[in-house]
Motif scaffolding. Structure first.
Motif, mmCIF file in Angstrom:
data_model
loop_
_atom_site.group_PDB
_atom_site.id
_atom_site.type_symbol
_atom_site.label_atom_id
_atom_site.label_comp_id
_atom_site.label_asym_id
_atom_site.label_seq_id
_atom_site.Cartn_x
_atom_site.Cartn_y
_atom_site.Cartn_z
ATOM 1 N N LYS A 569 -15.482 31.375 14.474
ATOM 2 C CA LYS A 569 -14.574 32.037 14.040
ATOM 3 C C LYS A 569 -15.092 33.316 12.937
ATOM 4 C CE LYS A 569 -10.687 28.957 14.194
ATOM 5 N NZ LYS A 569 -9.666 29.486 15.347
ATOM 6 N N HIS A 570 -16.660 33.426 13.357
ATOM 7 C CA HIS A 570 -17.011 34.735 12.429
ATOM 8 C C HIS A 570 -18.438 35.149 13.550
ATOM 9 C CE1 HIS A 570 -20.913 32.593 11.266
ATOM 10 N NE2 HIS A 570 -20.188 31.604 11.401
ATOM 11 N N ILE A 571 -18.814 36.207 13.208
ATOM 12 C CA ILE A 571 -19.713 36.947 13.810
ATOM 13 C C ILE A 571 -21.291 36.601 12.789
ATOM 14 C CG2 ILE A 571 -20.880 39.093 14.494
ATOM 15 C CD1 ILE A 571 -18.270 40.112 14.636
ATOM 16 N N PRO A 572 -22.112 35.995 13.645
ATOM 17 C CA PRO A 572 -23.507 35.617 12.666
ATOM 18 C C PRO A 572 -23.923 36.770 11.888
ATOM 19 C CG PRO A 572 -23.358 34.554 14.952
ATOM 20 C CD PRO A 572 -22.322 35.316 14.971
ATOM 21 N N ARG A 573 -24.411 36.667 10.919
ATOM 22 C CA ARG A 573 -25.035 37.639 9.975
ATOM 23 C C ARG A 573 -26.315 38.303 10.804
ATOM 24 N NH1 ARG A 573 -23.760 38.814 5.323
ATOM 25 N NH2 ARG A 573 -22.643 36.722 4.784
ATOM 26 N N PHE A 574 -27.040 37.617 11.342
ATOM 27 C CA PHE A 574 -28.479 38.314 12.129
ATOM 28 C C PHE A 574 -27.852 39.305 13.226
ATOM 29 C CE2 PHE A 574 -27.429 35.249 15.379
ATOM 30 C CZ PHE A 574 -28.144 35.911 16.678
ATOM 31 N N LEU A 602 -13.737 38.765 17.512
ATOM 32 C CA LEU A 602 -13.313 38.150 16.159
ATOM 33 C C LEU A 602 -11.871 38.003 15.764
ATOM 34 C CD1 LEU A 602 -14.206 36.814 13.464
ATOM 35 C CD2 LEU A 602 -14.780 38.851 12.574
ATOM 36 N N TYR A 603 -11.289 39.274 16.127
ATOM 37 C CA TYR A 603 -9.882 39.395 15.866
ATOM 38 C C TYR A 603 -8.954 38.276 16.477
ATOM 39 C CZ TYR A 603 -5.252 41.589 14.970
ATOM 40 O OH TYR A 603 -3.920 41.907 14.415
ATOM 41 N N GLN A 604 -9.408 38.262 17.728
ATOM 42 C CA GLN A 604 -8.738 37.244 18.644
ATOM 43 C C GLN A 604 -8.932 35.710 18.200
ATOM 44 O OE1 GLN A 604 -10.047 37.455 22.709
ATOM 45 N NE2 GLN A 604 -9.598 35.415 23.382
ATOM 46 N N SER A 605 -10.281 35.591 17.656
ATOM 47 C CA SER A 605 -10.449 34.082 17.225
ATOM 48 C C SER A 605 -9.667 33.648 15.899
ATOM 49 C CB SER A 605 -12.090 34.092 16.914
ATOM 50 O OG SER A 605 -12.264 34.697 15.653
ATOM 51 N N LEU A 606 -9.244 34.930 15.056
ATOM 52 C CA LEU A 606 -8.628 34.551 14.077
ATOM 53 C C LEU A 606 -7.168 34.368 14.325
ATOM 54 C CD1 LEU A 606 -10.598 36.902 11.253
ATOM 55 C CD2 LEU A 606 -10.721 34.419 11.854
ATOM 56 N N GLN A 607 -6.518 34.917 15.485
ATOM 57 C CA GLN A 607 -5.143 34.777 15.878
ATOM 58 C C GLN A 607 -4.810 33.348 16.067
ATOM 59 O OE1 GLN A 607 -2.830 37.015 15.789
ATOM 60 N NE2 GLN A 607 -4.040 38.974 15.554
ATOM 61 N N LYS A 608 -3.636 33.172 15.427
ATOM 62 C CA LYS A 608 -3.196 31.719 15.851
ATOM 63 C C LYS A 608 -2.711 31.581 17.083
ATOM 64 C CE LYS A 608 0.529 28.710 14.263
ATOM 65 N NZ LYS A 608 1.671 28.294 13.502
ATOM 66 N N ALA A 609 -2.731 30.533 17.745
ATOM 67 C CA ALA A 609 -2.484 30.174 19.082
ATOM 68 C C ALA A 609 -0.919 30.076 19.170
ATOM 69 C CB ALA A 609 -3.106 29.003 19.750
#
Length: 839
Positions: A569-574, A602-609
């Motif tokens: 649920k996030h994009i790695p900083r590197f 990322l938007y998709q990962s933060l959406q509630k199923a």
């Protein structure tokens, strides 16, 4: 294609340097040590190998496993195309599994570790086997029927029994089992069909060779039956390959009956790479035309080579067909050999025999630019050691010590891998060969290669896969190899075939149940399962340093990145920092598209199923809000409803048709607040990501508009009837005062000067009102009629039939006969947001 060796070609003679056998001892792994290696593998953990620590990989199972409706058939039943489709030969059809990089959340939404949203997204189709049996044309129908009846009633049992039991003579079976199903399938290079994708050549169990295309993504269409055309050609030539052959023998002779069948019984077929030929037009101008070759080897050792003009549309696209004699008895496998030397290409065919020999045959390419040829065949292995050659692969590599390109040929022979390194030097063609032993205790049933780095994968039926990594030495090369035990990844399984994805990320395996407690399973179910071969970090680095710069051609890499983001649920900083540096340094639209992809995921990962199916009506009075953490549930659920309504007004008009699919809006916050401490409301988080998505999409739209306007300026004296709303595009680019692009302003100035105050507005086909250009995605007239805009030309699509890109991201219109060539070229382009082709 019958042409002598090119003048001035390098002296490529096998005699220039004889076969060197000096590496045999260096390459052979001592068989007694195999048990110790396997014990070490078990101690080291799942899928670790016998190679050095620097080459160890960790194989991870990737869901879902795809169950096949019928058992697999033929040899090497699995093949993976360059456009990310897996074909599986079965007893009733070829199952085709197309891997998609889902940016719309079609897999089920919220991306937790166990969520279906993180699974592979696979689009499944099938090529059915023909219902009618294939009867090879050995003469007229009446003559063939009379001869078969004569031979069947012969008093000589060697004639009658041979006729009745030979499945080439009796493909329909009668009292014998049916021969329906597929023996082998082969994918063409990318860019061969009308949609610039791959064609599928299919060989049935009863020797029918056909070519298929998937033009609308729902069904496969047979474009041509090459077996029928080749039989007609032989019939017209009296079953003689050249005019110098002796008089025609009557079909009533049983040996002649067998000969005519054997010269049409295909063993294997393979595609060459795309090459360029020159075509002379009616006005004597020459234009470059793409072409591709398909080679098929027959049971008698002859090889037919068809040349197709691209895009391949059917029978009319066949430009030539030539037959050459290989001199190989009992051929078992065929592969193209393509080698580049000093910016010139050499082409040939590698042929393997069921008795052991392997050699390269020269192929003279008529009217093909930049090719030269071998002057005579090159024998790679000449021993008749009764080890059948099962599979051959050719890989182009760079030799770090010789500082030049070289060609590595690997062949599966029984339990061993035969390798041959070919290198052109001033002395001629240098050939080094040897065998790698101690890999498998059972014969190798399938072999596949990662052509990007030369890694070879082999498997036997017991569920063991070996990874062989070539390492160059001063003289030739050696192999580091390690064991991948699929039983530790997939459970107890038997393997029937393997294939590696185009960028080497996934290994596809056809499996059935293995033994349990020493007992075989009562029933068998065939499955295609996927195993990862690379880590997320390797995939991300490869995408950032890609020379291809096309997301669609690297779907397996982007899918691994997608999987990681959906789980974490996030994009790695590197990755964020490296991507921003690339954008600042190069400004390539590829990196902007990559950024858009990350934001959408990322938007998709933060959406509630969704708690229930999207097609069901909602019941607000019974709806239960589930909070993942304190203070989040209500906001997130409210945002899901709010985001859906927002999307209806902001998203691509093509997405409106898709319905309230909020995952469609992509994902990429490039700053994840939990890294800093404290968590902002999910609603603000999603709005922030959505704003970034809109900004990236607008940047990509403007860059594409500049390209379109450049084409308009170059190809028109006056912009009327160009199918491009030039004035509207110019006004749209200039309407934003914050957009300060000097290149765009200069280009627009030149175009407006050429137009000389003329506007040529678009008109609504329903009410004839002017269609203003206020939105890049849709056109709305004053009476409220809404038309979607073509993202390739920005014209309003006012017909009922239009196209969409593979990921359903954008709309494109169909070309019309009155469109000039440069407009048609624009309409052949991929999606400017996701690089996928348009259907």
């Amino acid at each position: 294609m019958a042409m002598a060796a090119a003048e001035g070609s390098p002296a490529v003679e096998p005699a220039a340097s004889p076969l060197t056998e000096g590496n045999d001892d260096e390459e052979e792994a001592e068989p007694p040590q195999e048990e110790e290696e396997e014990e070490d593998d078990e101690a080291a953990g799942p899928s670790s190998g016998s190679g050095s620590a620097g080459f160890r990989l960790t194989a991870v199972r990737r869901e879902p496993a795809v169950r096949l409706q019928h058992g697999v058939s033929g040899v090497e039943p699995l093949a993976w195309s360059e456009d990310h489709r897996v074909s599986v030969c079965t007893a009733r059809s070829i199952a085709v599994l197309e891997q998609l990089s889902d940016v719309q959340g079609g897999g089920g939404g919220g991306g937790g570790g166990g969520s279906s949203g993180a699974d592979l997204v696979i689009h499944r189709t099938a090529v059915p086997a023909p219902a009618a049996a294939c009867h090879l044309k050995v003469g007229s129908k009446k003559e063939a029927a009379e001869c078969k009846e004569k031979f069947a009633s012969s008093k000589d049992p060697t004639v009658s029994q041979t006729l009745m039991l030979d499945r080439v003579f009796n493909p329909e079976g009668k009292s014998l089992p049916s021969m329906r199903g597929f023996r082998y399938s082969s994918w063409s290079p990318l860019g061969c069909d009308a949609n610039s994708r791959c064609l599928l050549a299919a060989l049935t169990m009863d020797n029918r060779l056909t070519i298929h295309a998937n033009l609308d993504r729902l069904q496969w269409v047979q474009l041509v039956d090459l077996t029928e055309l080749y039989g007609e050609r032989l019939f017209e030539n009296g079953y003689r390959l050249c005019k110098g052959e002796g008089p025609r023998v009557d079909l009533g002779d049983f040996s002649e009956f067998q000969r005519r069948h054997s010269m049409q019984t295909l063993v294997r077929m393979e595609w060459s790479g795309i090459c360029t030929t020159q075509q002379v037009k009616h006005n004597n101008e020459c234009r470059d035309v793409g072409s591709v070759l398909l080679a098929g080897i027959f049971d008698n050792g002859n090889i037919a080579i068809w040349q197709f003009q691209l895009p391949f549309m059917g029978k009319e696209s066949i430009t030539s067909c030539n037959t050459i004699e290989s001199g190989i008895t009992s051929p078992s496998v065929l592969s193209w050999w393509e080698y580049e030397h000093n910016n010139r290409k050499m082409s040939g065919l590698i042929v393997g025999s069921a008795f052991g020999p392997v050699k390269i045959l020269p192929v003279n390419l008529k009217a093909v630019k930049g090719y030269f040829t071998l002057r005579q065949p090159v024998v790679l292995w000449q021993e008749m050691d009764q080890l059948p050659v099962h599979s051959i692969k050719s890989i182009s590599l760079y030799h770090p010590y010789q500082k030049c390109s070289c060609s590595l040929v690997v062949a599966a022979r029984g339990c061993y891998v035969f390798w041959c390194l070919l290198l052109i030097s001033k002395a001629g063609l240098n050939v080094h060969n040897s065998h790698v032993t101690g890999l498998h205790s059972l014969p190798i049933i399938s072999m596949t290669t990662d052509k990007q780095n030369g890694t070879v994968y082999t498997c036997s039926i017991d569920g063991k896969v070996r990874q062989l990594i070539p390492i160059f030495t001063d003289v030739a090369l050696k192999f580091e190899h390690q064991l991948i035990k699929l039983s530790e990844v997939l459970g107890s399984v038997r393997t029937h075939g393997i294939a590696v994805s185009p960028c080497g990320v996934y290994l596809a395996v056809v499996t059935t149940e293995g033994m349990t407690n020493g007992l075989h399973p009562i029933t068998k179910s065939y499955q295609v399962q996927f195993v990862t071969l690379k880590t997320f970090e390797e995939a991300a680095a490869q995408l950032l340093e890609s020379s291809v710069q096309n997301l669609f051609k690297q779907v397996d890499l982007t899918d691994l990145v997608r999987w990681k983001i959906l789980k974490d649920k996030h994009i790695p900083r590197f990755l964020q920092e490296a991507l921003e540096k690339k954008i600042e340094s190069f400004g390539s639209t590829y990196f902007w598209r990559f950024k858009l992809f990350l934001l959408r995921i990322l938007y998709q990962s933060l959406q509630k199923a969704p708690s229930e199916a999207l097609w069901k009506p909602t019941h607000e009075d019974t709806k239960v809000l589930i909070a993942h953490s304190p203070g989040m549930g209500t906001s997130e659920d409210h945002q899901q409803d709010k985001g859906t309504s927002k999307q209806g007004s902001k998203q691509n008009p093509s997405d409106i048709i898709r319905g309230a699919d909020v995952d469609d809006l992509a994902d990429d916050s490039l700053v994840y607040s939990s890294d800093i401490g404290g968590r902002e409301p999910m609603e603000d988080k999603l709005l922030e990501i959505q704003a970034q998505i809109e900004a990236v999409e607008m940047h990509l739209t403007r860059e594409h508009m500049k390209q379109v306007l450049g084409e308009v300026y170059l190809h028109t004296w006056i912009t009327e009837n160009t199918s491009i709303p030039t004035r509207g595009v110019c006004d749209f680019l200039m309407s934003d005062e914050s957009y300060d692009d000097r290149t765009a302003r200069v280009l627009i100035g030149h175009i407006l000067k050429k137009m000389n105050k003329q506007t040529f507005p678009e008109h609504c086909s329903l009410c004839k009102e002017i269609l203003p250009f206020t939105d890049r995605k849709q056109a709305v007239c004053s009476n409220g009629h809404i038309w979607l805009r073509c993202f390739l030309t920005y014209q309003a699509c006012q017909s009922l039939v239009y196209r969409r890109c593979l990921l359903r991201d954008s709309i494109a219109r169909n070309p019309t006969p009155e469109d000039p060539d440069w407009i048609k070229r624009l309409l052949q382009g991929p999606c400017s947001f996701c690089d996928s082709p348009v259907f």
